[in-house]
Scaffold this motif. Structure first.
Motif, short mmCIF file in Angstrom:
data_model
loop_
_atom_site.label_atom_id
_atom_site.label_comp_id
_atom_site.label_asym_id
_atom_site.label_seq_id
_atom_site.Cartn_x
_atom_site.Cartn_y
_atom_site.Cartn_z
N LEU B 185 0.68 -1.33 0.19
CA LEU B 185 0.07 0.03 0.10
C LEU B 185 0.92 1.28 -0.17
O LEU B 185 0.47 2.32 -0.66
CB LEU B 185 -0.92 0.06 1.18
N LYS B 186 2.19 1.07 0.43
CA LYS B 186 3.16 2.27 0.36
C LYS B 186 3.47 2.46 -0.83
O LYS B 186 3.61 3.62 -1.66
CB LYS B 186 4.30 1.97 1.26
N PHE B 187 3.58 1.32 -1.75
CA PHE B 187 3.74 1.47 -3.30
C PHE B 187 2.41 2.17 -3.99
O PHE B 187 2.84 3.07 -4.78
CB PHE B 187 4.02 0.02 -3.89
N VAL B 188 1.51 1.73 -3.70
CA VAL B 188 0.38 2.39 -4.20
C VAL B 188 0.19 3.69 -3.83
O VAL B 188 0.14 4.73 -4.85
CB VAL B 188 -1.07 1.79 -3.51
N ARG B 189 0.57 4.28 -2.71
CA ARG B 189 0.70 5.77 -2.50
C ARG B 189 1.62 6.39 -3.11
O ARG B 189 1.45 7.31 -3.85
CB ARG B 189 1.03 5.85 -1.06
N ARG B 190 2.89 5.92 -3.41
CA ARG B 190 3.83 6.51 -4.26
C ARG B 190 3.56 6.56 -5.61
O ARG B 190 3.82 7.61 -6.49
CB ARG B 190 5.14 5.83 -3.98
N VAL B 191 2.96 5.60 -6.05
CA VAL B 191 2.42 5.73 -7.53
C VAL B 191 1.50 6.73 -7.81
O VAL B 191 1.62 7.86 -8.59
CB VAL B 191 1.98 4.43 -8.07
N ILE B 192 0.50 7.00 -6.80
CA ILE B 192 -0.27 8.03 -6.96
C ILE B 192 0.32 9.51 -6.97
O ILE B 192 -0.21 10.39 -7.41
CB ILE B 192 -1.69 7.62 -6.30
N ALA B 193 1.20 9.34 -6.01
CA ALA B 193 1.72 10.81 -5.89
C ALA B 193 2.22 11.40 -7.17
O ALA B 193 2.41 12.46 -7.00
CB ALA B 193 2.98 10.66 -4.63
N GLU B 194 2.90 10.49 -7.91
CA GLU B 194 3.48 10.97 -9.23
C GLU B 194 2.98 11.00 -10.40
O GLU B 194 3.28 11.02 -11.48
CB GLU B 194 4.81 10.33 -9.24
N PRO B 196 -1.18 10.25 -12.75
CA PRO B 196 -2.58 10.84 -12.81
C PRO B 196 -3.55 9.60 -12.55
O PRO B 196 -4.12 9.07 -13.20
CB PRO B 196 -2.79 11.19 -14.35
N VAL B 197 -3.45 9.05 -11.31
CA VAL B 197 -4.27 7.90 -10.73
C VAL B 197 -4.86 8.45 -9.48
O VAL B 197 -4.12 9.30 -8.64
CB VAL B 197 -3.38 6.67 -10.60
N SER B 198 -6.27 8.13 -9.27
CA SER B 198 -6.58 8.46 -7.94
C SER B 198 -7.10 7.19 -7.21
O SER B 198 -7.45 6.20 -8.00
CB SER B 198 -7.71 9.38 -7.93
N LEU B 199 -7.21 7.05 -5.84
CA LEU B 199 -8.01 5.85 -5.24
C LEU B 199 -8.87 6.41 -4.02
O LEU B 199 -8.55 7.22 -3.42
CB LEU B 199 -6.63 5.29 -4.56
N PHE B 200 -9.73 5.48 -4.14
CA PHE B 200 -10.66 5.35 -2.85
C PHE B 200 -10.56 4.13 -2.07
O PHE B 200 -10.86 3.09 -2.67
CB PHE B 200 -12.21 5.85 -3.32
N PHE B 201 -10.37 4.17 -0.76
CA PHE B 201 -10.12 2.99 -0.18
C PHE B 201 -10.89 2.81 1.10
O PHE B 201 -10.60 3.78 1.79
CB PHE B 201 -8.40 2.64 0.21
N ARG B 202 -11.77 1.99 1.35
CA ARG B 202 -12.40 1.77 2.62
C ARG B 202 -12.09 0.47 3.27
O ARG B 202 -12.20 -0.58 2.71
CB ARG B 202 -13.78 2.09 2.17
N SER B 203 -11.94 0.49 4.62
CA SER B 203 -12.15 -0.65 5.46
C SER B 203 -12.37 -0.43 6.82
O SER B 203 -12.03 0.46 7.33
CB SER B 203 -10.37 -1.24 5.55
N GLY B 204 -13.21 -1.28 7.38
CA GLY B 204 -13.93 -0.97 8.48
C GLY B 204 -14.77 0.39 8.47
O GLY B 204 -15.29 0.64 7.59
N ASP B 213 -1.73 12.70 -8.82
CA ASP B 213 -0.49 13.73 -8.77
C ASP B 213 -0.22 14.41 -7.27
O ASP B 213 0.05 15.40 -7.25
CB ASP B 213 -0.69 14.88 -9.90
N SER B 214 -0.79 13.68 -6.20
CA SER B 214 -0.69 14.15 -4.97
C SER B 214 -0.26 13.29 -3.87
O SER B 214 -0.79 12.05 -3.99
CB SER B 214 -2.08 14.92 -4.76
N GLY B 215 0.44 13.68 -3.10
CA GLY B 215 0.99 12.60 -2.08
C GLY B 215 0.04 12.96 -0.67
O GLY B 215 0.29 12.29 0.21
N GLU B 216 -0.88 13.90 -0.85
CA GLU B 216 -1.79 14.01 0.45
C GLU B 216 -2.72 12.73 0.67
O GLU B 216 -3.02 12.20 -0.27
CB GLU B 216 -2.53 15.31 -0.12
#
Lengths: 102, 235
Positions: B185-194, B196-204, B213-216
């Motif tokens: 999931l750290k890999f996923v975050r890095r890919v998105i930070a650099e 044009p990909v976005s992610l919505f992730f829900r657990s519990g 394009d954002s590390g936020e």
């Protein structure tokens, strides 16, 4: 020795297939001379991920250390994976990829 | 018009499921001239099967039967379908660089589900995996233990789903015991930070948003308590 990763597949993503690749590679390891350099060639690989890389590349890094050299690649999934694996393991891979990245 | 048998085959569910869905209004059948036999318009089935987010959410949250075309019961089926998605993306207009990242991100999220739930699935094993090349969307979901429970084994101090998501996406978890963690999931975050990909992730009861394009990292409490994990990747 040059290891062409595409021979293990063009989509290298799961821990399980990384383990299988390492097991298959064990028979080749016995043929490697004591000071021989092992070059990892990413050419032809489309997708690469930390799960596969951790099982295969980290194991080779731990075994061969500086003798393991990664050849340059523009594939972003490889480059991001390598950087992350280096941080996780607190060890750097061989020079060729690093020179290109800097 | 398709008969109920043809519709069941098209969607990969049983006749009884279609009858139940008709009665509940989830997927309404058509009856010809006041007859009793159920028929389906192919277009209606296409629309029903195209709402990946709803199908995945209904499965994780309410346990609705899953369409066979989206169900990966084990890791081998998931790998095969992921390669099929890669082949479809190669044929699309997407650049090789971006498609390699989309496949890697989907692979890490899907493999996480299998790696952390194997032998521990609470009820239904496997993942939902659907993608839409036109909408540029990939949806993954599982009915597993969720991030808090699996990460809690190596970080017992974690108490909330919000904290668990933050650690999963930001901190390198070193200890290999009692289970291997790929830090995917750290890999996923890095890919998105650099990229044009976005992610919505829900657990519990926690949900995370990573904008392209954002590390936020935006993590909030969710009004919906999700069984396992639910992820939508858009590019």
């Amino acid at each position: 020795m040059r290891v062409e990763l595409k021979k293990f597949g063009t989509t290298l993503i799961s821990r399980q297939s990384g383990k299988e690749a390492l097991a298959a590679f064990q028979s080749t390891i016995t043929d490697i001379a004591p000071r021989e350099i092992i070059e990892i060639d990413f050419d032809g690989v489309i997708t690469f991920s930390p799960s596969w890389g951790d099982e295969f590349l980290t194991a080779l890094l731990n075994k061969f250390g500086d003798r393991l050299v990664l050849l340059p690649t523009d594939n972003p999934s490889v480059r991001i994976t390598i950087k992350l694996l280096e941080e996780i393991n607190k060890k750097s891979f061989g020079l060729k990829l690093q020179q290109q990245r800097e | 018009m398709l008969t109920i048998g043809q519709a069941a085959s098209y969607l990969g569910v049983s006749l009884n499921t279609l009858r139940r869905w008709d009665e509940s209004g989830k997927l309404t059948a058509v009856r010809k001239d006041g007859g009793t036999h159920r028929y389906y318009r192919e277009k209606d089935l296409e629309v029903f099967a195209s709402d990946l987010v709803k199908l995945a959410r209904d499965w994780t949250n309410e346990g609705f039967e899953l369409l066979a075309m989206f169900y990966c019961a084990n890791s081998a089926v998931f790998q095969a379908r992921l390669i099929k998605m890669q082949d479809a993306l190669v044929k699309s207009s997407l650049s090789l660089n971006l498609l390699s990242l989309i496949v890697a991100v989907a692979g890490e999220i899907g493999n996480n589900s299998f790696d952390h739930n194997l032998g521990k699935w609470p009820d239904i094993p496997g993942v939902f995996f659907g993608y839409d090349i036109i909408k540029r969307q990939v949806v993954l979901a599982d009915r597993g233990l969720g991030i808090l429970s699996t990460l809690g084994r190596v970080r017992p101090s974690l108490k909330t789903h919000v904290d668990a998501l933050r650690v999963a996406f930001t901190e390198i978890v070193s200890g290999r015991a009692p289970e291997e963690r790929g830090n995917g999931l750290k890999f996923v975050r890095r890919v998105i930070a650099e990229n044009p990909v976005s992610l919505f992730f829900r657990s519990g009861d926690a949900e995370l948003r990573l904008k392209k394009d954002s590390g936020e990292l935006i993590i909030t409490r969710s009004p919906i308590d999700t069984r396992g994990c639910f992820a939508v990747i858009e590019y």
